[in-house]
Design a protein around this motif. Structure first.
Motif, PDB file in Angstrom:
ATOM      1  N   ASP A 178      -8.479  42.968  22.886  1.00 19.80           N
ATOM      2  CA  ASP A 178      -8.896  41.910  21.961  1.00 19.80           C
ATOM      3  C   ASP A 178     -10.335  41.512  22.272  1.00 19.80           C
ATOM      4  O   ASP A 178     -10.617  40.956  23.332  1.00 19.80           O
ATOM      5  CB  ASP A 178      -7.982  40.669  22.096  1.00 19.80           C
ATOM      6  N   ASN A 179     -11.232  41.830  21.345  1.00 17.65           N
ATOM      7  CA  ASN A 179     -12.636  41.405  21.453  1.00 17.65           C
ATOM      8  C   ASN A 179     -13.207  41.687  22.854  1.00 17.65           C
ATOM      9  O   ASN A 179     -13.438  40.775  23.640  1.00 17.65           O
ATOM     10  CB  ASN A 179     -12.751  39.914  21.127  1.00 17.65           C
ATOM     11  N   TYR A 180     -13.429  42.955  23.146  1.00 19.05           N
ATOM     12  CA  TYR A 180     -13.840  43.364  24.481  1.00 19.05           C
ATOM     13  C   TYR A 180     -15.229  44.001  24.464  1.00 19.05           C
ATOM     14  O   TYR A 180     -15.745  44.418  23.425  1.00 19.05           O
ATOM     15  CB  TYR A 180     -12.835  44.366  25.066  1.00 19.05           C
ATOM     16  N   CYS A 181     -15.835  44.081  25.654  1.00 20.47           N
ATOM     17  CA  CYS A 181     -17.115  44.783  25.811  1.00 20.47           C
ATOM     18  C   CYS A 181     -17.274  45.210  27.270  1.00 20.47           C
ATOM     19  O   CYS A 181     -16.562  44.729  28.151  1.00 20.47           O
ATOM     20  CB  CYS A 181     -18.290  43.909  25.377  1.00 20.47           C
ATOM     21  N   PHE A 182     -18.210  46.132  27.479  1.00 20.09           N
ATOM     22  CA  PHE A 182     -18.571  46.555  28.834  1.00 20.09           C
ATOM     23  C   PHE A 182     -19.891  45.904  29.231  1.00 20.09           C
ATOM     24  O   PHE A 182     -20.848  45.898  28.449  1.00 20.09           O
ATOM     25  CB  PHE A 182     -18.743  48.079  28.913  1.00 20.09           C
ATOM     26  N   ILE A 183     -19.937  45.381  30.449  1.00 20.19           N
ATOM     27  CA  ILE A 183     -21.181  44.856  31.017  1.00 20.19           C
ATOM     28  C   ILE A 183     -21.438  45.616  32.312  1.00 20.19           C
ATOM     29  O   ILE A 183     -20.596  45.630  33.211  1.00 20.19           O
ATOM     30  CB  ILE A 183     -21.077  43.345  31.300  1.00 20.19           C
ATOM     31  N   HIS A 184     -22.601  46.257  32.391  1.00 20.80           N
ATOM     32  CA  HIS A 184     -22.949  47.065  33.560  1.00 20.80           C
ATOM     33  C   HIS A 184     -23.989  46.307  34.385  1.00 20.80           C
ATOM     34  O   HIS A 184     -25.046  45.949  33.878  1.00 20.80           O
ATOM     35  CB  HIS A 184     -23.513  48.417  33.094  1.00 20.80           C
ATOM     36  N   ILE A 185     -23.676  46.057  35.655  1.00 26.10           N
ATOM     37  CA  ILE A 185     -24.586  45.329  36.546  1.00 26.10           C
ATOM     38  C   ILE A 185     -25.126  46.317  37.569  1.00 26.10           C
ATOM     39  O   ILE A 185     -24.363  46.900  38.351  1.00 26.10           O
ATOM     40  CB  ILE A 185     -23.853  44.168  37.244  1.00 26.10           C
ATOM     41  N   LEU A 186     -26.443  46.528  37.567  1.00 21.43           N
ATOM     42  CA  LEU A 186     -27.078  47.519  38.440  1.00 21.43           C
ATOM     43  C   LEU A 186     -27.891  46.822  39.521  1.00 21.43           C
ATOM     44  O   LEU A 186     -28.598  45.846  39.229  1.00 21.43           O
ATOM     45  CB  LEU A 186     -27.959  48.454  37.615  1.00 21.43           C
ATOM     46  N   MET A 187     -27.776  47.307  40.733  1.00 25.94           N
ATOM     47  CA  MET A 187     -28.394  46.655  41.891  1.00 25.94           C
ATOM     48  C   MET A 187     -29.527  47.514  42.456  1.00 25.94           C
ATOM     49  O   MET A 187     -29.351  48.709  42.653  1.00 25.94           O
ATOM     50  CB  MET A 187     -27.352  46.414  42.981  1.00 25.94           C
TER      51      MET A 187
END
Length: 541
Positions: A178-187
């Motif tokens: 339900d209403n999803y997304c990917f968030i990519h956090i790069l270090m």
């Protein structure tokens, strides 16, 4: 329930007074032990696991406050009642901040006050136990859910396979789609002042802290989420958020802002973020993953701090190759041409800089570059010499697979070039080469009187060091090699049957024929004359 009580005080009279102040059994309590100082108290808490601790606030070795601090992170935290004197109210207030349930003045210690405090402590213990069970249950449910989501999405992203109906149904029951997304956090750890000296253990600790910060903030900002290290490289985190409001871009921006502030205060690691559009339904998961991959390629090439898919420009990417460079590098390595090798690796770095390319191709080419160079350099190393950089293939190839940006690739190529240059320089001027140089000197000057000091001066080493090095390389002393070489040449001259023995002795740099005869017999088992008789018939056949 019978509550187990531990008494802690450095004054025996106080311990004795408390023991006989009330009827412990009537209060459903049992004194299981006593301690005279803070260190004894810590040990008793760990071994006896009391429910309630009645503890003096001011003691030698460790104070009551120290004990509270020490035990505050334990899973089985007992409830504390603190004993104080006049003038220790500041300490008492600090004890309450560490969740001590009450404090009692020693000078006014009476049965009624102690029983009242015990009632509070027993109630607090029950409350904590119930709350702990709820927290454990909630944490287990959340972790279990997150692990299921993470495991399936990892498989989906890495293998590009599809989810089974079983898992789709399981995830749909949790409203995962339900209403999803990917968030990519790069270090980016290279921005840290100590990045060059950062050990693998320290980097892993920084990553663990960073993950903790991400999870805490995600829980404050997003309704539902799962966090996982997609590639297992401890350099980026993938955040899968679901149950989002219709336009979550403001939430994502708010999350990134808070994350940067928190990271600046805690880890000081530079962070970048990319985020896909929002999707609804399992049928769109492939599109969400495709956006994630495009964002990853965009970050690799440009390394922008904050990118939403809606902001992504069209990008043409090429498959770069180092084949020509590797083909030219091979002969340069074999002749140990340091400058040429450096120039060729620098050319590879220029290709990386000048072409927008797919990350997977440069990972493949860097791996090929490293393995080719390693396969040439390692066999060239002397037996006594090792090089962890070129022999520890698994670690370096993993390091290459973790390169997440063009800048990181260029930094790796620069480091690689330094390692190649360092190894070639060692081979060009290695101790093994110096021993070989000394050996060749003896062979070329076999007819001269050869002194150890002269050869040591020739190769630039001390006589003692040359002797030790030569023996290590050739398993015989340098003097033995000189004599052995001279005797081999003497045998050749005797077989030619052109010279008298004293002439051969003179030709090989011996002062007199007697010493020549002695050395000759040591190496052949025969005198020169005996050897001449033995070989002369063969020479005349």
């Amino acid at each position: 329930m019978i509550y187990q009580i531990l008494l802690v005080d450095d004054e025996p009279i106080i311990l004795s007074g408390i023991k006989f102040l009330i009827d412990w059994e009537k209060n459903n309590c049992n004194i299981i032990g006593t301690a005279r100082n803070g260190q004894q108290a810590i040990e008793a808490i760990e071994t006896l696991k009391p429910h309630i601790v009645i503890c003096d606030i001011n003691m030698p070795v460790m104070s009551g406050i120290d004990i509270l601090r020490e035990t505050s992170n334990k899973s089985s935290l007992p409830v504390f009642i603190m004993l104080t004197n006049y003038g220790e109210f500041d300490l008492a207030r600090e004890a309450l901040r560490y969740r001590a349930v009450d404090y009692l003045l020693k000078s006014q210690l009476e049965a009624e006050a102690l029983e009242k405090s015990l009632t509070l402590a027993k109630q607090e213990y029950e409350n904590r136990g119930g709350l702990e069970k709820v927290n454990i249950a909630n944490a287990y449910i959340h972790i279990n859910k997150s692990q299921i989501i993470a495991q399936n999405l990892t498989q989906l992203i890495n293998t590009k396979s599809s989810l089974s109906e079983h898992y789709i149904k399981l995830l749909e029951e949790e409203n995962t789609f339900d209403n999803y997304c990917f968030i990519h956090i790069l270090m980016d750890f290279t921005t840290l002042p100590s990045s060059a000296s950062l050990s693998e253990k320290e980097a892993a600790q920084l990553f663990a802290w960073q993950q903790e910060v991400v999870e805490k903030l995600a829980g404050n900002v997003f309704p539902h989420y799962a966090v996982f290290d997609l590639e297992g490289n401890k350099q980026s985190l993938l955040l899968f958020c679901f149950g989002l409001p219709d336009n979550a871009s403001m939430l994502i921006e708010q999350f990134y802002s808070k994350l940067c502030n928190a990271s600046g205060n805690i880890t000081q690691v530079h962070l970048s973020l990319t985020a896909t559009e929002q999707f609804n339904g399992p049928e769109h998961i492939a599109s969400a993953i495709a956006q994630f991959h495009k964002l990853s390629e965009y970050y690799y090439n440009f390394q922008h701090d904050y990118t939403l898919f809606s902001q992504l420009p069209d990008l043409e990417l090429v498959d770069l190759t180092f084949t020509e460079i590797i083909n030219k590098l091979i002969p340069s390595l074999r002749v140990k041409n340091v400058e040429q090798c450096h120039d060729l690796i620098e050319r590879a770095s220029c290709i990386v800089s000048n072409l927008h390319h797919r990350r997977e191709t440069v990972i493949k080419e860097c791996t090929s570059l490293y393995t080719t160079v390693s396969s040439i350099l390692v066999p060239m190393l002397p037996k006594h010499q090792t090089n962890d950089y070129f022999t520890n293939n698994t670690a370096i190839i993993h390091q290459i697979s973790c390169l997440s940006s063009r800048n990181a690739v260029k930094a790796w190529l620069s480091q690689f070039s330094v390692q190649v240059q360092k190894q070639l320089e060692q081979l060009n001027d290695s101790k093994s080469d110096l021993a070989e140089k000394a050996r060749n000197y003896v062979i070329k000057n076999v007819g001269k009187r050869i002194m150890l000091q002269d050869v040591a001066d020739y190769v630039g080493l001390s006589p003692n060091y040359l002797s030790a090095l030569f023996k290590k390389e050739y398993h015989q002393s340098f003097i033995e090699f000189i004599n052995e070489t001279k005797m081999e040449w003497a045998c050749t001259l005797i077989r030619e049957d052109k010279y008298r023995m004293y002439e051969i002795s003179y030709m090989l740099g011996f002062d007199n024929a007697y010493y020549f005869t002695k050395v000759f017999k040591k190496y052949t088992g025969l005198t020169p004359t005996e050897y001449q008789r033995k070989v002369r018939p063969a020479a005349h056949d």
